[in-house]
Design a protein around this motif. Structure first.
Motif, PDB file in Angstrom:
ATOM      1  N   GLU A   1       0.831  -1.202   0.000  1.00 45.44           N
ATOM      2  CA  GLU A   1       0.000   0.000   0.000  1.00 45.44           C
ATOM      3  C   GLU A   1       0.868   1.256   0.000  1.00 45.44           C
ATOM      4  OE1 GLU A   1      -2.515  -0.438   3.352  1.00 45.44           O
ATOM      5  OE2 GLU A   1      -3.958  -1.742   2.335  1.00 45.44           O
TER       6      GLU A   1
ATOM      7  N   TRP B   1      -3.084   9.023  -4.767  1.00 46.29           N
ATOM      8  CA  TRP B   1      -3.991   9.490  -3.727  1.00 46.29           C
ATOM      9  C   TRP B   1      -4.578  10.856  -4.042  1.00 46.29           C
ATOM     10  CZ3 TRP B   1      -6.226   6.784  -0.032  1.00 46.29           C
ATOM     11  CH2 TRP B   1      -6.990   7.482   0.895  1.00 46.29           C
TER      12      TRP B   1
ATOM     13  N   PRO C   1      -3.042   5.362   3.148  1.00 45.56           N
ATOM     14  CA  PRO C   1      -4.126   5.235   4.135  1.00 45.56           C
ATOM     15  C   PRO C   1      -3.633   4.893   5.527  1.00 45.56           C
ATOM     16  CG  PRO C   1      -4.748   4.165   2.084  1.00 45.56           C
ATOM     17  CD  PRO C   1      -3.314   4.566   1.935  1.00 45.56           C
ATOM     18  N   ARG C   2      -2.653   4.009   5.619  1.00 47.36           N
ATOM     19  CA  ARG C   2      -2.198   3.599   6.951  1.00 47.36           C
ATOM     20  C   ARG C   2      -1.557   4.765   7.701  1.00 47.36           C
ATOM     21  NH1 ARG C   2      -0.386  -2.227   8.442  1.00 47.36           N
ATOM     22  NH2 ARG C   2      -1.704  -2.515   6.627  1.00 47.36           N
TER      23      ARG C   2
ATOM     24  N   LYS D   1      -2.258   7.930   7.301  1.00 48.56           N
ATOM     25  CA  LYS D   1      -3.333   8.838   7.695  1.00 48.56           C
ATOM     26  C   LYS D   1      -4.051   8.309   8.939  1.00 48.56           C
ATOM     27  CE  LYS D   1      -4.215  10.446   2.980  1.00 48.56           C
ATOM     28  NZ  LYS D   1      -4.193  11.916   3.186  1.00 48.56           N
TER      29      LYS D   1
ATOM     30  N   GLU E   1     -11.606  12.336   3.396  1.00 49.82           N
ATOM     31  CA  GLU E   1     -10.447  11.522   3.804  1.00 49.82           C
ATOM     32  C   GLU E   1     -10.919  10.316   4.617  1.00 49.82           C
ATOM     33  OE1 GLU E   1      -7.217  11.929   3.183  1.00 49.82           O
ATOM     34  OE2 GLU E   1      -6.759  14.050   2.850  1.00 49.82           O
TER      35      GLU E   1
ATOM     36  N   LEU F   1     -10.568   6.356   3.816  1.00 52.20           N
ATOM     37  CA  LEU F   1      -9.872   5.458   4.751  1.00 52.20           C
ATOM     38  C   LEU F   1     -10.753   4.268   5.107  1.00 52.20           C
ATOM     39  CD1 LEU F   1      -8.082   7.906   7.216  1.00 52.20           C
ATOM     40  CD2 LEU F   1      -7.118   6.677   5.288  1.00 52.20           C
TER      41      LEU F   1
ATOM     42  N   ILE G   1      -8.542   0.861   4.377  1.00 52.06           N
ATOM     43  CA  ILE G   1      -7.752   0.258   5.450  1.00 52.06           C
ATOM     44  C   ILE G   1      -8.161  -1.199   5.620  1.00 52.06           C
ATOM     45  CG2 ILE G   1      -7.435   2.448   6.631  1.00 52.06           C
ATOM     46  CD1 ILE G   1      -9.521   1.589   8.650  1.00 52.06           C
TER      47      ILE G   1
END
Length: 638
Positions: A471, A479, A544-545, A547, A603, A607, A611
């Protein structure tokens, strides 16, 4: 360009008008080629020449109409071309001005400027967003590393280099001969031809032998891959593709030693998850590896689907917004949030339109009993608190993208039509669903191939770490456009949230229903400042991770600050002054208001989609759900 002036229009409807448009397009095409080739100064001059020619042609056209309207069918196209050339001129002028100012600034500061923390996506053109790269340019950037990788020469290429050296030596010797040594010159020529022919014959024989051996090895590895995927039923297209990729991995490992070395390390220390990060760093540094090639291929495929949807939504954003807020544009002069430490973020560092709502006076808060977000007002809505101009204000016209639109116009000028108003966005949610599905499939394919190539990773912990590394490699270039599409789909909800943030910007903790014991003892100390900083870091991350880690840190910071404030007022230790879940939502809502980032709504929605499922039932999932609840609460404030 000077000669182009002779191609001026012969009359308003005559053939001269068409010639003028074609001449202007040729001039703009030449400028565009210089622009894309990295020659900004020359492109700048050619763009100005193109604008001057269009101006002259339109002036002659208007002067020669004898009282007519002075507008031909090509006039809107000429004006559109001039407008796009002018956009490029402004962009290049800003870039050249900054390039000249940067050395002087570095000289004054005594050193180079610090590098940004993340990949630059947008230009610094006066706070104006530059368009997303066309898919062709994106693909070229993605494969640039693979092309720059050092490649071994084939026997024929080696022979060609040797013949070039022989020819250079021959020319040097012939230059030293006297005119009377013609016989010696003939001998040298014949000797050169013989040596060059021998080199080519030997190289060709080596090439054929090498190709035969490579084909034998390929067939042998293909048989090994077939045995790995042996089945009594016919293979699906996905399994056939996976088998071909696995054969390519086996072939790559025949020529390189590092995959075997990493397999040995994983076998010796299967529980050491830090090896997984090292393995992926090494793997991505070899762009010719099949996994790295598949990664770039899938990124380009996703971006190719993203680009049309994002381009359409960006063009429709300004006219579609009824609130007077520039939702997907920074052209209205909205200020960008400050990065922790006091530095003001530029447009290029905000990823996609991260803006803060304007400053306003204190406003009393009253929560809506229905809990529904604020509806879009109708024309004639009066001014709200603090002087906010309601929907009655005319929205600012959207800015046309420069480089990308000019390329599109030059490719098909006949198909261009003047903008006719906002396009329908009903298809955007369906496009988003398809793109999300493609992203999940792409990551699954990469994970399957990685586990096939490195069997030592095929454990529960190894898969999770492998997925995290994939990822981090897959999402960064995608993104920004992906978030832009999410923001377009959720525009009405973000507009309502931005309006509420705008009205209640200066709300204090008491206005949000916080107990006095949850205030900082010193009035000068900003309440929950560390949590605000952590939430402001979310738009700066591209994975994502990462964030999600910012959200978890923010909620942990809230708990630590609340316990510290309670302990200071009650005389207890922070550990014994824990807060309850009822206190968390008001505090988090207050923190969300202080960020001034309505894009947090999109956002969080992204996510929630990307995730790992395992995080949704743990601390990370609880933190994400709490932030979404706080965003909904803020949006429903009246």
């Amino acid at each position: 360009m000077a000669a182009a002036g002779g191609d001026g229009p012969a009359g308003p409807w005559g053939p001269g008008a068409g010639r003028a448009l074609r001449t202007a397009m040729r001039a703009a095409s030449g400028a565009l080629e210089m622009d894309s080739a990295g020659r900004p100064r020359e492109a700048y001059v050619e763009y100005l020449k193109s604008i001057a020619f269009i101006t002259q042609a339109l002036q002659e056209e208007a002067a020669g109409t004898d009282g007519a309207e002075g507008v031909t069918p090509d006039t809107p196209k000429m004006l559109k071309l001039a407008e796009q050339c002018l956009e490029r001129v402004k962009s290049i002028a800003a870039a050249l001005g900054k390039a000249q100012a940067k050395p002087a600034a570095q000289e004054r500061s005594g050193g180079p400027a610090p590098l940004p923390r993340h990949r630059r996506v947008f230009s610094d053109e006066g706070g104006k967003l530059s368009p997303f790269l066309p898919p062709e340019i994106f693909q070229k950037l993605q494969i640039a590393e693979a092309r720059s990788a050092r490649k071994e020469l084939t026997p024929l290429e080696e022979a060609s280099l040797q013949n070039q050296k022989l020819k250079a030596a021959y020319e040097a010797r012939v230059a030293r001969l006297n005119p009377s040594q013609a016989l010696q010159k003939t001998s040298l020529t014949l000797s050169l031809q013989r040596q060059m022919m021998e080199n080519l014959v030997i190289a060709k024989a080596r090439e054929e032998t090498l190709q035969r051996k490579m084909e034998e090895r390929r067939l042998r590895l293909q048989e090994a891959a077939n045995r790995r995927f042996s089945s009594s039923v016919a293979l699906t297209p996905e399994e056939q593709e996976q088998r071909a990729l696995y054969a390519a991995v086996l072939e790559y490992e025949q020529d390189h030693d590092w995959p075997r070395q990493w397999k040995a390390r994983l076998k010796r220390s299967p529980a050491d998850l830090s090896l997984v990060s090292g393995l992926f760093s090494c793997l991505l540094s070899f762009p010719e590896h099949p996994i790295a090639q598949l990664l770039r291929q899938l990124q380009c495929a996703v971006y190719t689907r993203l680009y049309p949807a994002v381009s359409q939504s960006a063009a429709d954003a300004a006219p579609a917004s009824p609130t007077g807020l520039s939702f997907l544009s920074l052209d209205t002069g909205g200020s960008l949030p400050a990065e922790p430490g006091g530095r003001r973020l530029r447009a290029s560092r905000s990823l996609h339109c991260m803006f803060s709502v304007p400053e306003h006076g204190p406003a009393g808060l009253r929560h809506s009993l229905s809990g529904t977000p604020l509806a879009d007002g109708s024309p004639g809505t009066p001014r709200a608190e603090g002087g906010w101009l309601g929907p009655a204000a005319a929205p600012q016209a959207p800015r046309e993208s420069s480089f990308e639109d000019l390329e599109r116009f030059l490719a098909s000028p006949e198909g261009w039509e003047p903008p006719a108003g906002p396009r329908q966005e009903a298809a955007l949610p369906e496009q988003l669903k398809g793109i999300v599905r493609d992203i999940h499939n792409a990551i699954d394919r990469l994970l399957s191939l990685t586990l096939l190539a490195f069997e030592g990773l095929n454990t529960a912990a190894g898969k999770d770490q492998c997925l995290a590394c994939l990822e981090e490699a897959f999402f960064p270039p995608l993104w920004a456009p992906l978030l832009a599409l999410y923001r377009s789909v959720h525009r009405p909800r973000e507009v309502a949230l931005a309006r509420s943030m705008e009205r209640h910007r200066h709300a204090g903790p008491a206005d949000m229903g916080l107990s006095p014991r949850l205030f900082p003892p010193a009035p000068s100390c900003p309440a929950y400042g560390s949590a605000v900083e952590d939430l402001c870091l979310i738009p700066l991350e591209t994975c994502p991770r990462r964030k999600l880690e910012c959200i978890v840190r923010a909620l942990r910071g809230i708990c630590e600050c609340a316990e510290e404030y309670c302990g200071a007022r009650d005389g207890r230790t922070p550990a014994s002054a824990a807060i309850g879940a009822d206190d968390l939502l008001p505090i988090l809502s207050y923190v969300v208001l202080q960020t001034g980032l309505p894009q947090l709504l999109s956002e969080c929605t992204a996510l929630e989609e990307f995730i790992h499922e395992g995080y949704l039932i743990g601390e990370e999932g609880y933190c994400l759900t709490s932030l979404q609840s706080a965003l909904s609460y803020v949006a429903s404030l009246q």
